[in-house]
Scaffold this motif. Structure first.
Motif, mmCIF file in Angstrom:
data_model
loop_
_atom_site.group_PDB
_atom_site.id
_atom_site.type_symbol
_atom_site.label_atom_id
_atom_site.label_comp_id
_atom_site.label_asym_id
_atom_site.label_seq_id
_atom_site.Cartn_x
_atom_site.Cartn_y
_atom_site.Cartn_z
ATOM 1 N N THR A 195 -19.984 -36.873 -6.026
ATOM 2 C CA THR A 195 -20.299 -35.831 -5.053
ATOM 3 C C THR A 195 -19.142 -35.740 -4.070
ATOM 4 N N TYR A 196 -18.712 -34.542 -3.798
ATOM 5 C CA TYR A 196 -17.566 -34.330 -2.921
ATOM 6 C C TYR A 196 -18.023 -33.656 -1.640
ATOM 7 N N ARG A 197 -17.369 -34.015 -0.548
ATOM 8 C CA ARG A 197 -17.564 -33.324 0.716
ATOM 9 C C ARG A 197 -16.175 -33.008 1.242
ATOM 10 N N ASN A 198 -15.890 -31.737 1.331
ATOM 11 C CA ASN A 198 -14.590 -31.323 1.836
ATOM 12 C C ASN A 198 -14.797 -30.276 2.908
ATOM 13 N N TYR A 199 -13.866 -30.247 3.846
ATOM 14 C CA TYR A 199 -14.024 -29.422 5.040
ATOM 15 C C TYR A 199 -12.857 -28.449 5.183
ATOM 16 N N GLY A 256 -11.505 -34.360 3.726
ATOM 17 C CA GLY A 256 -12.782 -34.626 3.083
ATOM 18 C C GLY A 256 -12.766 -35.910 2.300
ATOM 19 N N SER A 257 -13.649 -35.981 1.305
ATOM 20 C CA SER A 257 -13.786 -37.193 0.502
ATOM 21 C C SER A 257 -12.523 -37.432 -0.308
ATOM 22 N N GLY A 258 -12.308 -38.679 -0.653
ATOM 23 C CA GLY A 258 -11.064 -39.045 -1.334
ATOM 24 C C GLY A 258 -11.221 -39.229 -2.823
ATOM 25 N N GLY A 259 -11.798 -38.253 -3.522
ATOM 26 C CA GLY A 259 -11.939 -38.363 -4.970
ATOM 27 C C GLY A 259 -10.582 -38.392 -5.645
ATOM 28 N N THR A 260 -10.485 -39.135 -6.731
ATOM 29 C CA THR A 260 -9.197 -39.224 -7.425
ATOM 30 C C THR A 260 -9.201 -38.451 -8.733
ATOM 31 N N VAL A 261 -10.384 -38.051 -9.190
ATOM 32 C CA VAL A 261 -10.484 -37.228 -10.386
ATOM 33 C C VAL A 261 -11.511 -36.139 -10.127
ATOM 34 N N CYS A 262 -11.358 -35.029 -10.775
ATOM 35 C CA CYS A 262 -12.289 -33.916 -10.599
ATOM 36 C C CYS A 262 -12.920 -33.587 -11.943
ATOM 37 N N THR A 281 -17.978 -27.952 2.034
ATOM 38 C CA THR A 281 -18.201 -27.545 0.650
ATOM 39 C C THR A 281 -18.363 -28.784 -0.216
ATOM 40 N N ASN A 282 -18.823 -28.569 -1.436
ATOM 41 C CA ASN A 282 -18.894 -29.670 -2.399
ATOM 42 C C ASN A 282 -17.825 -29.506 -3.469
ATOM 43 N N ASN A 283 -16.768 -28.751 -3.171
ATOM 44 C CA ASN A 283 -15.640 -28.596 -4.090
ATOM 45 C C ASN A 283 -14.862 -29.897 -4.177
ATOM 46 N N CYS A 284 -14.303 -30.163 -5.316
ATOM 47 C CA CYS A 284 -13.442 -31.330 -5.469
ATOM 48 C C CYS A 284 -12.035 -30.965 -4.996
ATOM 49 N N ALA A 285 -11.448 -31.853 -4.208
ATOM 50 C CA ALA A 285 -10.070 -31.666 -3.759
ATOM 51 C C ALA A 285 -9.358 -32.999 -3.906
#
Length: 74
Positions: free
Chosen positions: A54-58, A42-48, A16-20
């Motif tokens: 762009t986020y990639r989460n599984y 998934g990706s290690g975003g620190t802010v949403c 998904t492209n959801n932020c986590a």
């Protein structure tokens, strides 16, 4: 899809492209009131925010988790 995270290959994942954020692992992917999957990494975003990237989460499919543990939902 198949992904490799932290040296482990995971099969049958949903991307998904959801932020986590950190601590969200195990959280549900929902379709209204139905749980479809559990966040596995998934990706290690620190802010949403809409401009933060762009986020990639599984997500692991719920049925996969149930099958691996010999569980059923009644």
């Amino acid at each position: 899809m198949t992904v490799t995270m932290e040296g482990k290959t995971l099969y049958g994942m949903v991307e998904t492209n959801n932020c986590a954020l950190g601590g969200d692992s195990g959280g549900p992917a929902l379709n209204r009131t139905t749980v479809l999957g559990l966040l596995s990494g998934g990706s290690g975003g620190t802010v949403c925010t809409s401009s933060s990237g762009t986020y990639r989460n599984y997500f692991t499919k719920v049925q996969t988790v149930l099958n691996e543990r010999g569980l059923r939902v009644y």
